[in-house]
Motif scaffolding. Sequence first.
Motif, short mmCIF file in Angstrom:
data_model
loop_
_atom_site.label_atom_id
_atom_site.label_comp_id
_atom_site.label_asym_id
_atom_site.label_seq_id
_atom_site.Cartn_x
_atom_site.Cartn_y
_atom_site.Cartn_z
N ASP A 104 -26.17 -11.44 -75.28
CA ASP A 104 -26.30 -11.15 -76.71
C ASP A 104 -26.31 -9.64 -76.98
OD1 ASP A 104 -26.31 -13.74 -77.60
OD2 ASP A 104 -28.49 -13.90 -77.82
N LYS A 105 -25.97 -9.30 -78.21
CA LYS A 105 -26.01 -7.90 -78.63
C LYS A 105 -27.31 -7.64 -79.39
CE LYS A 105 -20.98 -7.57 -79.06
NZ LYS A 105 -19.84 -7.34 -79.98
N VAL A 106 -28.00 -6.58 -79.00
CA VAL A 106 -29.28 -6.22 -79.61
C VAL A 106 -29.24 -4.75 -80.01
CG1 VAL A 106 -31.76 -5.97 -79.23
CG2 VAL A 106 -30.55 -7.93 -78.27
N ALA A 107 -29.64 -4.47 -81.24
CA ALA A 107 -29.66 -3.09 -81.72
C ALA A 107 -31.06 -2.50 -81.53
CB ALA A 107 -29.28 -3.03 -83.20
N ILE A 108 -31.09 -1.24 -81.14
CA ILE A 108 -32.34 -0.50 -81.04
C ILE A 108 -32.23 0.73 -81.94
CG2 ILE A 108 -33.92 0.78 -79.54
CD1 ILE A 108 -32.97 -0.93 -77.20
N ILE A 109 -33.08 0.79 -82.95
CA ILE A 109 -33.13 1.94 -83.85
C ILE A 109 -34.34 2.76 -83.41
CG2 ILE A 109 -33.13 2.71 -86.25
CD1 ILE A 109 -30.83 0.81 -85.52
N ARG A 110 -34.08 3.93 -82.86
CA ARG A 110 -35.15 4.68 -82.20
C ARG A 110 -35.37 6.06 -82.80
NH1 ARG A 110 -34.48 7.15 -76.63
NH2 ARG A 110 -35.72 8.70 -77.76
N GLY A 111 -36.50 6.70 -82.41
CA GLY A 111 -36.78 8.07 -82.80
C GLY A 111 -35.94 9.03 -81.99
N GLN A 112 -36.09 10.32 -82.29
CA GLN A 112 -35.18 11.33 -81.78
C GLN A 112 -35.01 11.27 -80.26
OE1 GLN A 112 -37.85 14.53 -83.33
NE2 GLN A 112 -37.30 15.54 -81.43
N LEU A 113 -33.78 11.46 -79.83
CA LEU A 113 -33.46 11.47 -78.41
C LEU A 113 -34.22 12.60 -77.73
CD1 LEU A 113 -29.61 10.87 -78.69
CD2 LEU A 113 -31.33 9.22 -77.95
N GLY A 114 -34.79 12.30 -76.58
CA GLY A 114 -35.56 13.29 -75.85
C GLY A 114 -37.04 13.25 -76.13
N ALA A 115 -37.44 12.56 -77.21
CA ALA A 115 -38.86 12.41 -77.52
C ALA A 115 -39.44 11.36 -76.58
CB ALA A 115 -39.06 12.02 -78.97
N LYS A 116 -40.39 11.74 -75.76
CA LYS A 116 -40.90 10.87 -74.69
C LYS A 116 -41.42 9.54 -75.21
CE LYS A 116 -44.05 10.94 -70.75
NZ LYS A 116 -43.05 10.45 -69.82
N VAL A 117 -42.13 9.59 -76.34
CA VAL A 117 -42.69 8.37 -76.92
C VAL A 117 -41.60 7.33 -77.16
CG1 VAL A 117 -43.68 7.43 -79.03
CG2 VAL A 117 -44.70 9.45 -77.99
N HIS A 118 -40.50 7.75 -77.77
CA HIS A 118 -39.43 6.82 -78.12
C HIS A 118 -38.58 6.46 -76.90
CE1 HIS A 118 -40.41 7.00 -82.36
NE2 HIS A 118 -40.54 8.30 -82.22
N ASP A 119 -38.47 7.38 -75.95
CA ASP A 119 -37.80 7.06 -74.69
C ASP A 119 -38.52 5.91 -73.99
OD1 ASP A 119 -35.97 9.10 -75.07
OD2 ASP A 119 -36.97 10.51 -73.71
N GLU A 120 -39.84 6.02 -73.90
CA GLU A 120 -40.62 5.01 -73.17
C GLU A 120 -40.59 3.66 -73.88
OE1 GLU A 120 -44.44 6.85 -72.85
OE2 GLU A 120 -43.92 7.88 -70.98
N ARG A 121 -40.69 3.66 -75.20
CA ARG A 121 -40.64 2.39 -75.93
C ARG A 121 -39.28 1.71 -75.75
NH1 ARG A 121 -43.51 4.59 -81.55
NH2 ARG A 121 -45.49 5.16 -80.55
N THR A 122 -38.23 2.51 -75.82
CA THR A 122 -36.87 1.98 -75.65
C THR A 122 -36.68 1.43 -74.24
OG1 THR A 122 -35.99 3.54 -77.28
CG2 THR A 122 -34.42 2.56 -75.75
N ASN A 123 -37.10 2.21 -73.24
CA ASN A 123 -36.92 1.79 -71.85
C ASN A 123 -37.72 0.54 -71.52
OD1 ASN A 123 -35.24 3.99 -71.46
ND2 ASN A 123 -36.86 5.29 -70.60
N GLY A 124 -38.96 0.47 -72.03
CA GLY A 124 -39.78 -0.70 -71.77
C GLY A 124 -39.16 -1.96 -72.37
N PHE A 125 -38.66 -1.84 -73.59
CA PHE A 125 -38.01 -2.96 -74.27
C PHE A 125 -36.79 -3.44 -73.48
CE2 PHE A 125 -34.90 -4.56 -77.41
CZ PHE A 125 -35.64 -5.59 -77.98
N GLN A 126 -35.94 -2.51 -73.07
CA GLN A 126 -34.74 -2.87 -72.34
C GLN A 126 -35.06 -3.48 -70.98
OE1 GLN A 126 -32.85 1.08 -72.69
NE2 GLN A 126 -31.18 0.11 -73.80
N ASP A 127 -36.05 -2.90 -70.29
CA ASP A 127 -36.39 -3.42 -68.96
C ASP A 127 -36.96 -4.83 -69.02
OD1 ASP A 127 -35.50 -1.06 -67.90
OD2 ASP A 127 -37.49 -0.27 -67.40
N ALA A 128 -37.69 -5.14 -70.08
CA ALA A 128 -38.25 -6.48 -70.23
C ALA A 128 -37.16 -7.53 -70.40
CB ALA A 128 -39.20 -6.52 -71.43
#
Length: 322
Positions: free
Chosen positions: A162-186
């Motif tokens: 399936d295709k899933v969209a992730i709307i995230r905060g600024q690239l390079g911001a650690k907070v949003h990097d971690e939230r994005t990575n955790g979501f994808q890894d799950a």
Amino acid sequence: MKRFNYLVIFTMVLLLSALAACSSEDSNASEDGSESYKFATVLMALNSDYWQMHKAGAEDAAADLGISLEVLGPAEETMFEEQVKIVEDQISSGADAIIVAPSLPEAMLPILNQAEGMDIPVVLADADVEDFEGKVTFIGTENYDAGKLAGEYISDQLEEGDKVAIIRGQLGAKVHDERTNGFQDALDEKNLEFIVQDAQSDRVKAVNIMENILTSDDDIKAVFATSDEMALGTYQGLENQGKTDIPLIGFDGTPDGLQAVMDGKITAEIAQDPYQMGYSAVESAYQALQGEDVEDRIDSGAKVITSENVEEEIELSNSYLE
């Protein structure tokens, strides 16, 4: 005799000066006899309920501890240079301790090192600066784990590829990097196709980005937004395209986000506890100045909020803001 009189008068003047100095020192003490401190809390921004709850927690802690606190921040989270300048100003103005929620950790590092060099305790809240070894503690959500909560929640509603969209905060911001990575890894075993877009934690940008994604490809099966401001904008984009049936997960647990869950606009929220984050940050800085031990890392926690438990969470958030 005159010399004796002069000596007596001179001695009395010295004694009165000493007493005045002691009185002045006592005036800087709190009611419980402890020294009065001046703290500064510098947030990523002050433009959302999330940061207002953080502010409320910090101010309540300051009131309970009898210290002076100034809560500051730029107009938007992307204004990291202004945030650095605010911290610099607080160092110059003689803050006894500084609490910082760094927007861009690498940009904040030099000024934090300067604070350490001046023996000013620094507590980091919400976002860590891993290369800064001089911090008293980091207090916040373990964002990677919280991102995984979002992925695990939506997993059963997704099929292989399936295709899933992730709307995230600024690239390079650690907070949003971690939230994005955790979501994808799950969701790694699902072999999903992720469409990741940077909306810089801005509601209006999220509206436009979501509309553009659906215009290019309307086969999106779910959306994850890494902050509530973006989740609310994302919903507007979905509504504008007639796609409100697509599951949407937000992140933060702000009053607006929780109300959107109540109204059926957001499927689920990953709720942080910014009030407790702000309270614990001020408390930890105070403990450090008092020579008490403080844990190196304090997890303020996160939980999944759905229609089943949202009403209780709204009552709690409202009590913080009041």
